[in-house]
Structures are given as C-alpha cells and as structure tokens.
Design a protein around this motif. Structure first.
Motif, PDB file in Angstrom:
ATOM      1  N   TYR A  69      31.461  -1.781 -16.724  1.00  0.00           N
ATOM      2  CA  TYR A  69      31.335  -2.174 -18.128  1.00  0.00           C
ATOM      3  C   TYR A  69      32.165  -1.248 -19.020  1.00  0.00           C
ATOM      4  CZ  TYR A  69      27.271  -4.909 -16.634  1.00  0.00           C
ATOM      5  OH  TYR A  69      26.428  -5.788 -16.017  1.00  0.00           O
ATOM      6  N   GLN A 114      34.271  -2.581 -22.704  1.00  0.00           N
ATOM      7  CA  GLN A 114      33.423  -2.713 -23.883  1.00  0.00           C
ATOM      8  C   GLN A 114      33.585  -1.517 -24.818  1.00  0.00           C
ATOM      9  OE1 GLN A 114      29.355  -3.396 -22.884  1.00  0.00           O
ATOM     10  NE2 GLN A 114      29.718  -5.456 -22.102  1.00  0.00           N
ATOM     11  N   VAL A 137      28.656   0.591 -24.609  1.00  0.00           N
ATOM     12  CA  VAL A 137      27.975   0.086 -23.422  1.00  0.00           C
ATOM     13  C   VAL A 137      26.486   0.360 -23.524  1.00  0.00           C
ATOM     14  CG1 VAL A 137      29.987   0.374 -21.948  1.00  0.00           C
ATOM     15  CG2 VAL A 137      28.357   2.244 -22.166  1.00  0.00           C
ATOM     16  N   ARG A 174      22.981   2.349 -27.271  1.00  0.00           N
ATOM     17  CA  ARG A 174      24.362   2.202 -26.820  1.00  0.00           C
ATOM     18  C   ARG A 174      25.055   3.563 -26.824  1.00  0.00           C
ATOM     19  NH1 ARG A 174      27.465  -1.989 -30.336  1.00  0.00           N
ATOM     20  NH2 ARG A 174      26.775  -0.567 -31.978  1.00  0.00           N
ATOM     21  N   PRO A 215      31.920   4.239 -24.255  1.00  0.00           N
ATOM     22  CA  PRO A 215      32.268   4.106 -22.836  1.00  0.00           C
ATOM     23  C   PRO A 215      32.785   5.392 -22.214  1.00  0.00           C
ATOM     24  CG  PRO A 215      33.821   2.914 -24.235  1.00  0.00           C
ATOM     25  CD  PRO A 215      32.668   3.297 -25.099  1.00  0.00           C
TER      26      PRO A 215
END
Length: 264
Positions: free
Chosen positions: A41, A45, A48, A98, A101
């Motif tokens: 992911y 993104q 994440v 969240r 990344p």
C-alpha cells in the motif's frame, strides 16, 4: 521476560523458540501477509492505514524491541510513534488512523533480527548449547568458558543445557566460539588433565564435537551432528561403530532404508 519463562503461542514464539504448532505457524503467516500488504500500500497511497503499522510496532514489543527503540531503529520521531500507539493524550486525541507511507515503510522495515533484539529477550538455545558443548568436547573446561563469558559457574552450567537463552548470551557465545574453535586449549593454558576431563564429560554426555557441525545448521533445532562425515547415508552406521560413537538417528534411518530396499 527471562530466558526460562517461555511465551504464549504466536508470532514471537514461532520465530524465537522455533515452535511450529498450528497456532504459531498461522500467526506468523498472518503477520507476514499483513506486513507485506501494508508495504505494498505504501507504494502508491499518499496516506496508509495506521492499523497494520501499529500492529507491527506492537509485535516488535513481543520480541523485546520497545516502541522507542523501534522508532530509533526506523529513523522516525518517537513522538510520531507515540501518537500512532497511544494518541495525543494531553489533547485527548485517539491513536493515529493514518500515517505517511514513508513512515510506514521505515517502521515496517524494522524486523526482529538478532542485532535488533534486546539482550534480555529469550530465544531458542539450540545454537548456544551446541557451541558450548562442542568447545567442552575440544577440551575447554566449563570453568574456563564461564570465566571468558564473565558468567558464574552455576549459571554457565544451566546455560550449556538450556532450552532458552537470552539474546545477549547467544551473542557472547557466538563470539567466544568464533575465537576458540581453532585454538588448542592446552596451548592456551588449560591444564592437560583438566582438558582431558572436559573431553570425557562431553563424550559421556553425548555432546557433539566442533567438526560435527557446519555453520549453516548449528542453530537449526531440526539438524543433527555429522559425527562420521557420512551421517544420514548407509556408510555412516559402520563408521559410528568404528569410532565408538553411538549411532545417530539419521544413520539408523539410512541403514534401515537400505535394508528395506535390498529386501524389496
């Protein structure tokens, strides 16, 4: 956690104690699948899901790697990891939902390798036992090995037969083994009579010599020492008798299999 306490079945027990029961095997599989998905992911993104990253950091704690150490190993801020796990308590905010990344990738890259584990974390003692026992077989007295490891004799006596040991003990043992495996004990100051007595103890207890272990199997709980140079083959059994060493399991099985093949 002490070296003798053991741990609950799960991912940590799978890796540190080599437990291969269905619970530990499934836990390790689930954990790795979750980690790989989280890493994937992070490739695309902008943010994440923090859940898998939080799970990973908590899992590291089971290996003795606290969240502060995990943050330092990853090269991320401890404040960010604190918010990931506990939220912003003074402001009454819940744990992060969240993460960026790059932060996720850095934390997920921290693995419970031997270098990252805390020295007091308990781990499978197979390699430690085999190395110390092989050194005794070579003529190193247990008292001398204990002295070199800066360990009292009673604790050494437990370590040389222990199922679990501390990571720090394993590291010390590996360093000592690398230092001594080619050194003649008598030439290094061990009295000849005591070196002979050490060898007799090792033989009586069935401990394998240095030459019976290759570096790539000495830590493997499922591996057997190669006493003869042909262990696990039909030749091994006869050599066992010739060198007066009890026949090992691989040689017994190879001999039986050869007999069955002739009878077929």
């Amino acid at each position: 956690m002490t070296a003798s306490a053991g741990r609950s079945h799960g991912n940590a027990k799978y890796h540190l104690e080599h437990c291969r029961c269905p619970v530990c095997t499934q836990a390790a599989r689930d954990y790795e699948n979750n980690r790989y998905r989280a890493i994937a992911y992070g490739r695309w993104q902008p943010f994440v899901d923090a859940g898998p990253v939080r799970q990973h950091v908590r899992a590291l704690g089971e290996f003795g790697i606290g969240w502060i150490r995990a943050a330092k190993l990853a090269g991320v801020s401890t404040g960010g990891v604190s918010k990931l796990l506990y939220g912003d308590r003074p402001r009454g905010l819940a744990p992060s939902k969240r993460v960026r990344p790059e932060t996720a990738l850095k934390l997920l890259a921290v693995e419970p390798t031997l270098d990252n584990l805390g020295d007091r974390t308990s781990i499978d003692g197979t390699g430690t036992r085999r190395r110390l026992q092989a050194l005794v077989y070579a003529g190193w007295t247990q008292s001398e090995l204990a002295r070199r490891m800066q360990m009292n004799r009673a604790n050494f006596g437990k370590t040389i037969v222990s199922t679990l040991v501390a990571v720090g003990t394993l590291k010390t043992t590996r360093a000592l083994y690398d230092e001594l495996w080619r050194v003649e004990p008598v030439g290094a100051g061990v009295p000849a009579s005591r070196a002979a007595a050490a060898r007799q103890i090792a033989v009586a207890r069935g401990w394998a010599p240095i030459g019976a272990w290759d570096d790539d199997v000495i830590d493997d709980p499922n591996a057997y020492p190669d006493w003869t140079g042909h262990c696990g083959t039909p030749k091994g059994r006869a050599i066992h008798y010739r060198i007066k060493v009890p026949v090992c399991r691989p040689c017994r099985e190879a001999h039986a299999a050869a007999g069955q093949a002739l009878a077929a």
